[in-house]
Design a protein around this motif. Structure first.
Motif, PDB file in Angstrom:
ATOM      1  N   ASP A 182       0.831  -1.211   0.000  1.00 33.74           N
ATOM      2  CA  ASP A 182       0.000   0.000   0.000  1.00 33.74           C
ATOM      3  C   ASP A 182       0.864   1.259   0.000  1.00 33.74           C
ATOM      4  OD1 ASP A 182      -2.339   1.463   0.068  1.00 33.74           O
ATOM      5  OD2 ASP A 182      -2.899   0.895   2.113  1.00 33.74           O
ATOM      6  N   ASP A 183       0.321   2.340  -0.534  1.00 30.22           N
ATOM      7  CA  ASP A 183       0.964   3.667  -0.481  1.00 30.22           C
ATOM      8  C   ASP A 183       2.386   3.622  -1.026  1.00 30.22           C
ATOM      9  OD1 ASP A 183      -1.386   4.218   0.823  1.00 30.22           O
ATOM     10  OD2 ASP A 183      -0.489   4.378   2.811  1.00 30.22           O
ATOM     11  N   GLU A 238      -3.762   4.480  -6.920  1.00 28.19           N
ATOM     12  CA  GLU A 238      -4.735   5.029  -5.980  1.00 28.19           C
ATOM     13  C   GLU A 238      -5.055   6.482  -6.346  1.00 28.19           C
ATOM     14  OE1 GLU A 238      -2.305   4.034  -2.108  1.00 28.19           O
ATOM     15  OE2 GLU A 238      -4.405   3.557  -1.767  1.00 28.19           O
TER      16      GLU A 238
HETATM   17 MG    MG Z   1      -3.273   3.469   0.139  1.00 29.48          MG
END
Ligand code: MG
Ligand code: C2E
Ligand code: MG
Ligand code: MG
Length: 284
Positions: A182-183, A238
């Protein structure tokens, strides 16, 4: 309370600090209550396949509608949950809810590829032996297609305890869980960890998809997509908010995107309706 700093010096909390900590204590008590009384719910945000804009899966996001204060953002209550240890209960709740919802959708809808669900895991959960047992129990009772229950972790989480994390991730993979990074791009600068931890999906952080100045965007995005693909990972962007974001991501070879363009996080019934409205074959 005043805290001794050695010698005779006593530090007096300034009012702002004091009220901040009282606020946190109250929030923690309220969160504990919310967890005991069905006060926490989950939302689902679609992740689409850019080639045909079909829903490939959803990210499950925790939601808290406080009885007095109204909706509280996860960026406010997740840190409180982490500090207090309540994240273990909260995390398990989200994981179980998400898995149950996914099983229901997989049974109900036939799709070219089975839907997946992506669940955020906190660093505290990752460091607990319980996580492996919980995931094992959930996977053994819910009959999900392999790899469709994905766990989202960040690079700073795994890098804070690399030896242990590597073992846990390997175990989770063996159990059939998917692993999403993630991220991506917001944590460590060293990329060598990407080879060490075998994630199957990389999620490009919103800050690269919607940077303040747009000039370098294509170059950086293209490099991240290529890096992910070269390491055998699927790539999700995202924070896609506009049609031009989506078009650019598609042209750069990114296969999935998540963002307000395709849908806000929504209650389960709404997500089910969205799946129904797609030309998906429903099982008889
Ligand atoms: Mg994220
Ligand atoms: P995240 O995992 O990176 O989740 C994506 C966040 O970006 C979500 O915020 C989502 O609503 C938001 N977002 C999605 N598309 C767009 C867009 O196009 N534009 C903009 N501006 N934002 C977009 P949310 O739901 O407020 O969650 C924030 C963070 O809180 C999450 O970031 C995650 O780190 C954490 N979080 C949320 N639910 C959970 C949970 O159940 N467990 C844990 N451990 N963390 C959670
Ligand atoms: Mg996430
Ligand atoms: Mg985030």
């Amino acid at each position: 309370h005043a805290k001794r700093l050695g010698g005779d010096r006593v530090e007096i909390y300034r009012p702002t600090l004091r009220s901040a900590s009282v606020h946190t204590v109250e929030l923690e008590a309220d969160l504990r209550k919310a967890l005991e009384t069905d006060g926490i719910s989950v939302s689902y945000q679609p992740i689409v396949r850019l080639v045909d804009r079909a829903i490939a899966g959803f990210e499950v996001l925790a939601r808290w509608n406080h009885p007095v204060r109204g909706p509280i953002s996860p960026s406010e209550f997740i840190p409180v949950a982490e500090q207090s240890g309540l994240i273990n209960d909260l995390g398990l709740f989200v994981l179980e809810r998400g898995a149950r919802q996914l099983a229901e959708w997989q049974q109900k809808f036939r799709a070219p590829a089975p839907l997946f669900i992506s669940v955020n895991i906190s660093s505290r959960q990752l460091l607990r032996q319980d996580l492996i047992n919980d995931v094992k129990a959930i996977l053994s009772r819910s009959l999900l297609s392999p790899g469709t229950l994905k766990l989202e972790l960040t690079e700073s989480m795994v890098m804070s305890n690399p030896e242990y994390s590597a073992k846990v991730l390997e175990r989770l993979r063996e159990l059939g869980a998917g692993l999403s990074l993630d991220d991506f791009g917001t944590g460590y600068s060293s990329l060598s960890y990407l080879q060490r931890f075998r994630f199957d999906t990389i999620k490009i952080d919103q800050s690269f998809v919607r940077p303040n100045g747009r000039s370098a965007r294509p170059v950086i995005l293209r490099s991240i997509v290529a890096l992910g693909h070269d390491l055998g990972m699927q790539v999700v962007a995202e924070g896609a908010e506009t049609e031009s974001d989506a078009l650019e991501l598609y042209q750069l070879g990114c296969e999935y995107a998540q963002g307000f363009l395709f849908g806000q996080p929504m209650p389960p019934a709404e997500a089910t309706k969205l799946l129904q409205s797609e030309t998906r074959l429903e099982h008889a």
